[in-house]
Design a protein around this motif. Structure first.
Motif, mmCIF file in Angstrom:
data_model
loop_
_atom_site.group_PDB
_atom_site.id
_atom_site.type_symbol
_atom_site.label_atom_id
_atom_site.label_comp_id
_atom_site.label_asym_id
_atom_site.label_seq_id
_atom_site.Cartn_x
_atom_site.Cartn_y
_atom_site.Cartn_z
ATOM 1 N N GLY A 1 0.806 -1.204 0.000
ATOM 2 C CA GLY A 1 0.000 0.000 0.000
ATOM 3 C C GLY A 1 0.840 1.255 0.000
ATOM 4 O O GLY A 1 1.895 1.319 -0.631
ATOM 5 N N VAL A 2 0.386 2.252 0.782
ATOM 6 C CA VAL A 2 1.058 3.548 0.809
ATOM 7 C C VAL A 2 1.068 4.061 2.239
ATOM 8 O O VAL A 2 0.191 3.710 3.034
ATOM 9 N N GLN A 3 2.093 4.856 2.563
ATOM 10 C CA GLN A 3 2.165 5.432 3.906
ATOM 11 C C GLN A 3 2.349 6.936 3.801
ATOM 12 O O GLN A 3 3.122 7.423 2.980
ATOM 13 N N ASN B 1 -0.859 16.431 11.150
ATOM 14 C CA ASN B 1 -2.184 16.560 11.747
ATOM 15 C C ASN B 1 -3.230 15.952 10.824
ATOM 16 O O ASN B 1 -2.903 15.467 9.727
ATOM 17 N N VAL B 2 -4.484 15.974 11.263
ATOM 18 C CA VAL B 2 -5.571 15.358 10.502
ATOM 19 C C VAL B 2 -5.806 16.070 9.179
ATOM 20 O O VAL B 2 -6.113 15.421 8.168
ATOM 21 N N GLU B 3 -5.670 17.377 9.146
ATOM 22 C CA GLU B 3 -5.869 18.123 7.897
ATOM 23 C C GLU B 3 -4.885 17.671 6.832
ATOM 24 O O GLU B 3 -5.249 17.503 5.662
ATOM 25 N N GLU B 4 -3.635 17.459 7.218
ATOM 26 C CA GLU B 4 -2.635 16.980 6.260
ATOM 27 C C GLU B 4 -2.957 15.550 5.836
ATOM 28 O O GLU B 4 -2.768 15.190 4.664
ATOM 29 N N ALA B 5 -3.419 14.748 6.773
ATOM 30 C CA ALA B 5 -3.788 13.370 6.431
ATOM 31 C C ALA B 5 -4.937 13.350 5.441
ATOM 32 O O ALA B 5 -4.931 12.583 4.462
ATOM 33 N N LEU B 6 -5.933 14.193 5.683
ATOM 34 C CA LEU B 6 -7.082 14.284 4.780
ATOM 35 C C LEU B 6 -6.638 14.677 3.382
ATOM 36 O O LEU B 6 -7.063 14.063 2.390
ATOM 37 N N ALA B 7 -5.783 15.686 3.291
ATOM 38 C CA ALA B 7 -5.305 16.141 1.977
ATOM 39 C C ALA B 7 -4.520 15.047 1.275
ATOM 40 O O ALA B 7 -4.662 14.850 0.058
ATOM 41 N N ALA B 8 -3.705 14.304 2.034
ATOM 42 C CA ALA B 8 -2.894 13.245 1.433
ATOM 43 C C ALA B 8 -3.772 12.121 0.881
ATOM 44 O O ALA B 8 -3.551 11.626 -0.236
ATOM 45 N N VAL B 9 -4.761 11.709 1.648
ATOM 46 C CA VAL B 9 -5.668 10.647 1.198
ATOM 47 C C VAL B 9 -6.473 11.117 -0.007
ATOM 48 O O VAL B 9 -6.641 10.374 -0.987
ATOM 49 N N ARG B 10 -6.967 12.337 0.055
ATOM 50 C CA ARG B 10 -7.747 12.887 -1.058
ATOM 51 C C ARG B 10 -6.922 12.933 -2.344
ATOM 52 O O ARG B 10 -7.375 12.512 -3.394
ATOM 53 N N ASP B 11 -5.691 13.414 -2.249
ATOM 54 C CA ASP B 11 -4.832 13.496 -3.426
ATOM 55 C C ASP B 11 -4.497 12.105 -3.981
ATOM 56 O O ASP B 11 -4.437 11.904 -5.197
ATOM 57 N N TYR B 12 -4.282 11.164 -3.081
ATOM 58 C CA TYR B 12 -3.924 9.808 -3.497
ATOM 59 C C TYR B 12 -5.070 9.141 -4.254
ATOM 60 O O TYR B 12 -4.850 8.419 -5.249
ATOM 61 N N LEU B 13 -6.291 9.353 -3.781
ATOM 62 C CA LEU B 13 -7.448 8.664 -4.386
ATOM 63 C C LEU B 13 -8.084 9.439 -5.537
ATOM 64 O O LEU B 13 -8.866 8.861 -6.295
ATOM 65 N N SER B 14 -7.746 10.708 -5.682
ATOM 66 C CA SER B 14 -8.388 11.538 -6.713
ATOM 67 C C SER B 14 -8.326 10.950 -8.109
ATOM 68 O O SER B 14 -9.318 11.004 -8.862
ATOM 69 N N PRO B 15 -7.189 10.393 -8.558
ATOM 70 C CA PRO B 15 -7.157 9.828 -9.924
ATOM 71 C C PRO B 15 -8.182 8.723 -10.166
ATOM 72 O O PRO B 15 -8.603 8.500 -11.306
ATOM 73 N N LEU B 16 -8.626 8.059 -9.090
ATOM 74 C CA LEU B 16 -9.603 6.977 -9.234
ATOM 75 C C LEU B 16 -10.991 7.500 -9.548
ATOM 76 O O LEU B 16 -11.863 6.744 -9.999
ATOM 77 N N ARG B 17 -11.225 8.797 -9.326
ATOM 78 C CA ARG B 17 -12.538 9.373 -9.576
ATOM 79 C C ARG B 17 -12.662 9.919 -10.977
ATOM 80 O O ARG B 17 -13.735 10.389 -11.377
ATOM 81 N N GLN B 18 -11.573 9.887 -11.740
ATOM 82 C CA GLN B 18 -11.592 10.452 -13.093
ATOM 83 C C GLN B 18 -12.507 9.625 -14.002
ATOM 84 O O GLN B 18 -12.589 8.421 -13.896
#
Length: 345
Positions: free
Chosen positions: A321-323, A328-345
């Motif tokens: 997977g990925v680490q 903080n939580v805001e950075e975690a949220l942004a990281a997860v969002r950026d990682y999964l964004s290509p899957l929504r294309q």
């Protein structure tokens, strides 16, 4: 006249128009389990239902029916008015699709209120839930959020769900945070309620190419995950989040609100204190008693939760997977969002 429909017919109709599901069972039956989203407009209260049941057993069926008619007659105007105030097309049900739902549907029909009655009642719905969860082949690829206690897994999932991402918030459906303190401030759900909420959410996002949820243990409070979701977790792509202890402590205080439930948290802590080195356990309880929650939480993480939350390479199998190492939580949220964004294309 009212219309009888099977669950399959009603679910197909639900795809085309808005339906209002109304559970006419007693309040205690409704509280125990119901179809998600249903309103409760009981034909009989718990006391009335018990009285009629006693007459049925000790006197006769006819006497029970007559007493039931007396009770319904007295409340009929208010009963009809409550139904009339519900806008969409109505689906009524009771336990087995028997006398209570038939009586309700008949009365509404006589007053010109269109109604559908669920054949088989709640029991039919429950059977469908159990059968579907045990046999379904769930297609979306699972992405599973891992991380030590306090990294804000639930907060991340909540934010993403609000933004329309395909999320399964298992703790919300269980009404439990999954720890010894997890029930405090929440209403725990039983297995029937959890299963129903879970299946409806799984079906809601089944057309998505992926689904995101937390790496929970098989049991969350009173609920046990179905095998289909356990398999998805085991074959899912792990997303591991690392965060400093200070940020995790802050998130735990925010989520658990110990100042509001101090006594309950102390009682819960006493259930696990024997698993912690005695001097440390005594210090944690002393800190909780003194309202020094952040210090108590930090010790709990160091001496209880983190040692129990060990990760190994074997846990990820062939897919590491990925680490994300975040502050903080805001950075975690942004990281997860950026990682999964290509899957929504």
């Amino acid at each position: 006249m009212f219309q009888d429909m099977t669950l399959e017919e009603i679910r197909a109709l639900q795809q085309k128009q808005q339906l209002a599901f109304i559970d006419v069972r007693s309040p205690s039956e409704y509280e125990l389990s119901t179809i998600p989203g249903s309103l409760n407009i009981p034909l009989f209260s718990d006391a009335e239902r018990a009285e009629i049941g006693t007459i049925y057993k000790q006197t006769s069926v006819q006497a029970a029916k007559e007493r039931g008619l007396e009770i319904v007659s007295a409340k009929l105007p208010a009963f009809i008015k409550e139904f009339a105030g519900i806008g969409p097309r109505k689906v009524v049900f009771c336990w087995r699709g028997g006398m209570r739902s038939r009586t309700t549907a008949t009365l509404l029909s006589l007053m010109g209120i269109s109604t559908v009655r669920l054949i088989g009642g709640y029991r039919e719905y429950r059977s469908w839930v159990v059968e579907t969860l045990s046999t379904m082949d769930y297609a979306p690829q699972a992405y599973v959020i891992h991380g030590n206690t306090g990294i804000g897994k639930t907060a991340i999932l909540n934010r993403l769900q609000e933004e329309g991402w395909p999320v399964l918030d298992l703790e919300a459906m269980a009404g439990h945070r999954g720890s010894i303190f997890g029930h405090i401030g929440l209403r725990s759900h039983n297995q029937k309620t959890f299963d129903a909420l879970l299946l409806e959410e799984m079906l809601r996002v089944r057309e998505s190419p992926f689904v995101l949820f937390e790496a929970e243990s098989k049991r969350i409070g009173k609920a046990v995950l179905p095998d289909v979701l356990v398999r998805k977790k085991e074959t899912g792509i792990p997303i591991r989040i690392e965060m400093p202890v200070a940020a995790r402590v802050e998130q735990i205080i925010r989520d658990y609100r110990p100042e509001e439930y101090k006594d309950q948290y102390i009682q819960a802590f006493r259930q696990i204190k024997s698993r912690i080195h005695t001097p440390v356990a005594a210090e944690i309880e002393k800190l909780l008693q003194a309202d020094r929650y952040a210090e108590a939480v930090e010790l709990l993480l160091e001496h209880y939760y983190d040692p129990r939350y060990a990760y190994t390479a074997d846990q990820y199998g062939e897919n590491p997977g990925v680490q994300f190492n975040v502050q903080n939580v805001e950075e975690a949220l942004a990281a997860v969002r950026d990682y999964l964004s290509p899957l929504r294309q």
